[in-house]
Design a protein around this motif. Structure first.
Motif, mmCIF file in Angstrom:
data_model
loop_
_atom_site.group_PDB
_atom_site.id
_atom_site.type_symbol
_atom_site.label_atom_id
_atom_site.label_comp_id
_atom_site.label_asym_id
_atom_site.label_seq_id
_atom_site.Cartn_x
_atom_site.Cartn_y
_atom_site.Cartn_z
ATOM 1 N N VAL A 153 0.783 -1.259 0.063
ATOM 2 C CA VAL A 153 0.079 -0.124 0.113
ATOM 3 C C VAL A 153 0.690 1.136 -0.028
ATOM 4 O O VAL A 153 1.974 1.119 0.337
ATOM 5 C CB VAL A 153 -0.955 0.094 1.225
ATOM 6 N N PRO A 154 0.424 2.362 -0.567
ATOM 7 C CA PRO A 154 1.152 3.487 -0.769
ATOM 8 C C PRO A 154 1.297 4.141 0.905
ATOM 9 O O PRO A 154 0.632 4.055 1.585
ATOM 10 C CB PRO A 154 0.408 4.451 -1.529
ATOM 11 N N LEU A 155 2.542 4.633 1.101
ATOM 12 C CA LEU A 155 2.897 5.324 2.282
ATOM 13 C C LEU A 155 2.707 6.871 2.236
ATOM 14 O O LEU A 155 3.802 7.521 2.848
ATOM 15 C CB LEU A 155 4.207 4.881 2.892
ATOM 16 N N ASP A 156 1.836 7.309 1.799
ATOM 17 C CA ASP A 156 1.819 8.798 1.302
ATOM 18 C C ASP A 156 0.219 9.194 1.376
ATOM 19 O O ASP A 156 -0.707 8.589 2.022
ATOM 20 C CB ASP A 156 2.342 9.585 0.203
ATOM 21 N N ARG A 157 -0.185 10.340 1.080
ATOM 22 C CA ARG A 157 -1.639 10.709 1.092
ATOM 23 C C ARG A 157 -2.522 9.924 0.223
ATOM 24 O O ARG A 157 -3.842 10.196 0.339
ATOM 25 C CB ARG A 157 -1.741 12.355 0.831
ATOM 26 N N ARG A 158 -2.071 8.997 -0.449
ATOM 27 C CA ARG A 158 -2.890 8.124 -1.050
ATOM 28 C C ARG A 158 -3.262 6.947 -0.306
ATOM 29 O O ARG A 158 -4.285 6.301 -0.644
ATOM 30 C CB ARG A 158 -2.128 7.661 -2.391
ATOM 31 N N HIS A 159 -2.503 6.548 0.699
ATOM 32 C CA HIS A 159 -3.080 5.717 1.792
ATOM 33 C C HIS A 159 -4.682 5.831 1.983
ATOM 34 O O HIS A 159 -5.358 7.059 2.265
ATOM 35 C CB HIS A 159 -2.312 5.730 2.902
ATOM 36 N N LEU A 160 -5.493 4.940 2.167
ATOM 37 C CA LEU A 160 -6.789 4.811 2.102
ATOM 38 C C LEU A 160 -7.211 5.481 3.459
ATOM 39 O O LEU A 160 -8.401 6.096 3.503
ATOM 40 C CB LEU A 160 -7.489 3.440 1.852
ATOM 41 N N VAL A 161 -6.756 5.222 4.623
ATOM 42 C CA VAL A 161 -7.069 5.806 5.903
ATOM 43 C C VAL A 161 -6.800 7.099 5.563
ATOM 44 O O VAL A 161 -7.672 7.899 6.451
ATOM 45 C CB VAL A 161 -5.905 5.179 6.986
ATOM 46 N N VAL A 162 -5.742 7.782 5.228
ATOM 47 C CA VAL A 162 -5.270 9.028 5.135
ATOM 48 C C VAL A 162 -6.301 9.941 4.287
ATOM 49 O O VAL A 162 -7.027 10.708 4.446
ATOM 50 C CB VAL A 162 -3.810 9.553 4.688
ATOM 51 N N ARG A 163 -6.677 9.145 3.049
ATOM 52 C CA ARG A 163 -7.705 9.759 2.065
ATOM 53 C C ARG A 163 -9.008 9.799 2.767
ATOM 54 O O ARG A 163 -9.829 11.081 2.758
ATOM 55 C CB ARG A 163 -7.887 8.942 0.888
ATOM 56 N N ALA A 164 -9.584 9.134 3.667
ATOM 57 C CA ALA A 164 -10.689 8.990 4.321
ATOM 58 C C ALA A 164 -10.847 10.124 5.552
ATOM 59 O O ALA A 164 -11.835 10.678 5.538
ATOM 60 C CB ALA A 164 -11.033 7.630 5.183
ATOM 61 N N MET A 165 -9.517 10.119 6.045
ATOM 62 C CA MET A 165 -9.487 11.236 7.093
ATOM 63 C C MET A 165 -9.631 12.558 6.644
ATOM 64 O O MET A 165 -10.117 13.680 6.893
ATOM 65 C CB MET A 165 -8.079 11.251 7.816
ATOM 66 N N HIS A 166 -8.826 12.804 5.360
ATOM 67 C CA HIS A 166 -8.837 14.165 4.580
ATOM 68 C C HIS A 166 -10.367 14.517 4.282
ATOM 69 O O HIS A 166 -10.821 15.753 4.272
ATOM 70 C CB HIS A 166 -7.909 13.977 3.371
ATOM 71 N N GLU A 167 -11.123 13.422 3.547
ATOM 72 C CA GLU A 167 -12.338 13.707 3.197
ATOM 73 C C GLU A 167 -13.249 14.354 4.617
ATOM 74 O O GLU A 167 -13.910 15.125 4.280
ATOM 75 C CB GLU A 167 -13.103 12.550 2.638
ATOM 76 N N ALA A 168 -13.067 13.579 5.660
ATOM 77 C CA ALA A 168 -13.730 14.035 6.670
ATOM 78 C C ALA A 168 -13.511 15.419 7.245
ATOM 79 O O ALA A 168 -14.356 16.229 7.664
ATOM 80 C CB ALA A 168 -13.712 12.817 8.179
ATOM 81 N N PHE A 169 -12.300 15.642 7.411
ATOM 82 C CA PHE A 169 -11.909 17.005 7.533
ATOM 83 C C PHE A 169 -12.405 18.076 6.661
ATOM 84 O O PHE A 169 -12.829 19.047 7.195
ATOM 85 C CB PHE A 169 -10.234 17.082 7.752
ATOM 86 N N GLU A 170 -12.471 17.655 5.565
ATOM 87 C CA GLU A 170 -12.813 18.680 4.456
ATOM 88 C C GLU A 170 -14.321 18.860 4.467
ATOM 89 O O GLU A 170 -14.741 20.040 4.286
ATOM 90 C CB GLU A 170 -12.686 18.091 3.158
ATOM 91 N N ARG A 171 -14.974 17.863 5.018
ATOM 92 C CA ARG A 171 -16.419 18.075 5.311
ATOM 93 C C ARG A 171 -16.803 19.278 6.130
ATOM 94 O O ARG A 171 -18.060 19.719 6.138
ATOM 95 C CB ARG A 171 -17.213 16.780 5.571
ATOM 96 N N VAL A 172 -15.831 19.238 6.902
ATOM 97 C CA VAL A 172 -16.292 20.466 8.033
ATOM 98 C C VAL A 172 -15.180 21.741 8.037
ATOM 99 O O VAL A 172 -15.307 22.401 8.725
ATOM 100 C CB VAL A 172 -16.225 20.023 9.463
#
Length: 312
Positions: A51-70
């Motif tokens: 798995v990628p070890l940067d912002r493409r990582h699925l956990v990080v992408r999910a966290m980014h989306e959640a932060f962006e929602r607010v």
């Protein structure tokens, strides 16, 4: 803080994109905020080195989306993933990563539910949007047995308690199958007769899981997706047919496959744990499956994603 998100088995035969079950097999994510804004990721277990070890990582992408929602910006993070859910086996590994990421974001943002735990409804909406279908996401968020559905522009879910006499047994193969390939084999249309057949079996499945385990064999019959996916996983469908024909066991494709799920159960009035009937069924599964399958009797996860208190 630490987040633990369970594996899931979706569809359960006839409940395509709707029914799901949470399983006591977990991915764990330790998350710490970094003041320097950097992102560092470590992965142990499943997916390590893949798995990628940067912002493409699925956990990080999910966290980014959640932060962006607010309207917030994702801070720097130390993320440590301990993955136990096999990848590309039909056990909801991607849903676990997505739900785990959104749950971690919810905790960092201070979003709690009515009873002080994680805000599960908020987590569910964002995670289902990311995943695109809710059948794995719902049990990962809420635990137990879930019926998930689209409700206008949002997602709905009903969480029910499975009967204590049921024990899921996973037959996990050594080979993988991507969800995209499995979905690509499905026809654009099905007959009215097949749709009606599955509607009846899906309704029966809820009755079987939640109170009438003796109906599981009939309830797990499907005409909408399993047969169409056979070219991509012939050994999976062969094992299911073998278990159903020779063992009369309610075996189905777990999610998009290629894992086989068997919903073992004991007769009314019998204790499940270490019962001779459960031992008999598991022994039969091992005999019919042979050495190419990892047979895992596992319990149903009752609570879904968990976000313990932040580390001091």
């Amino acid at each position: 803080m630490s987040v633990r998100a369970p594996a899931t088995s979706a569809n359960l035969g006839p409940g395509f994109d709707a029914l799901g079950l949470a399983i006591q097999l977990y991915n764990e994510f330790d998350v710490a905020v970094r003041a320097d804004g950097e992102l560092r990721i470590r992965v142990e277990g499943e997916g390590s080195g893949e798995v990628p070890l940067d912002r493409r990582h699925l956990v990080v992408r999910a966290m980014h989306e959640a932060f962006e929602r607010v309207g917030e910006e994702l801070p720097g993070l130390d993320l440590h993933c301990v993955n136990r859910i096999p990848h590309a086996r039909g056990l909801g590994s991607s849903s676990s990563a997505i739900v785990g990421g959104v749950a971690a974001a919810a905790a960092l943002l201070g979003r709690t539910g009515p009873q002080g735990g994680p805000d599960r409804d908020w987590i569910y909406q964002i995670a289902a949007d990311i995943e695109g279908h809710p059948d794995n996401v719902a049990p990962c968020v809420y635990g137990g047995y879930t019926v998930a559905y689209r409700d206008g522009d949002s997602w709905g879910a009903a969480r029910l308690t499975p009967h204590a006499r049921i024990l899921p047994v996973l037959c996990v193969p050594g080979w993988k199958l991507s969800t995209e390939r499995a979905r690509g084999l499905l026809p654009e249309t099905v007959s009215h007769a097949d749709a009606a057949f599955n509607a009846g079996r899906a309704a029966l499945m809820t009755a079987a899981v939640c109170g009438q385990p003796e109906s599981l064999y009939a309830a797990t019959e499907d005409r909408l997706h399993e047969v169409y996916r056979a070219p991509a996983m012939p050994r999976t469908l062969d094992l299911i047919a073998d278990l159903r024909q020779h063992g009369e066991l309610p075996a189905v494709v777990s999610g998009a496959g290629p894992t086989v799920l068997v919903l073992c159960s004991v007769p009314e009035g019998s204790a499940r744990e270490d019962s001779p009937e459960i031992v008999r069924q598991i022994d039969l599964i091992r005999q019919r499956a042979g050495n190419d399958w990892d047979i895992r009797p596992l319990h149903i996860e009752p609570a879904g994603v968990r976000t313990p208190s932040p580390h001091p």
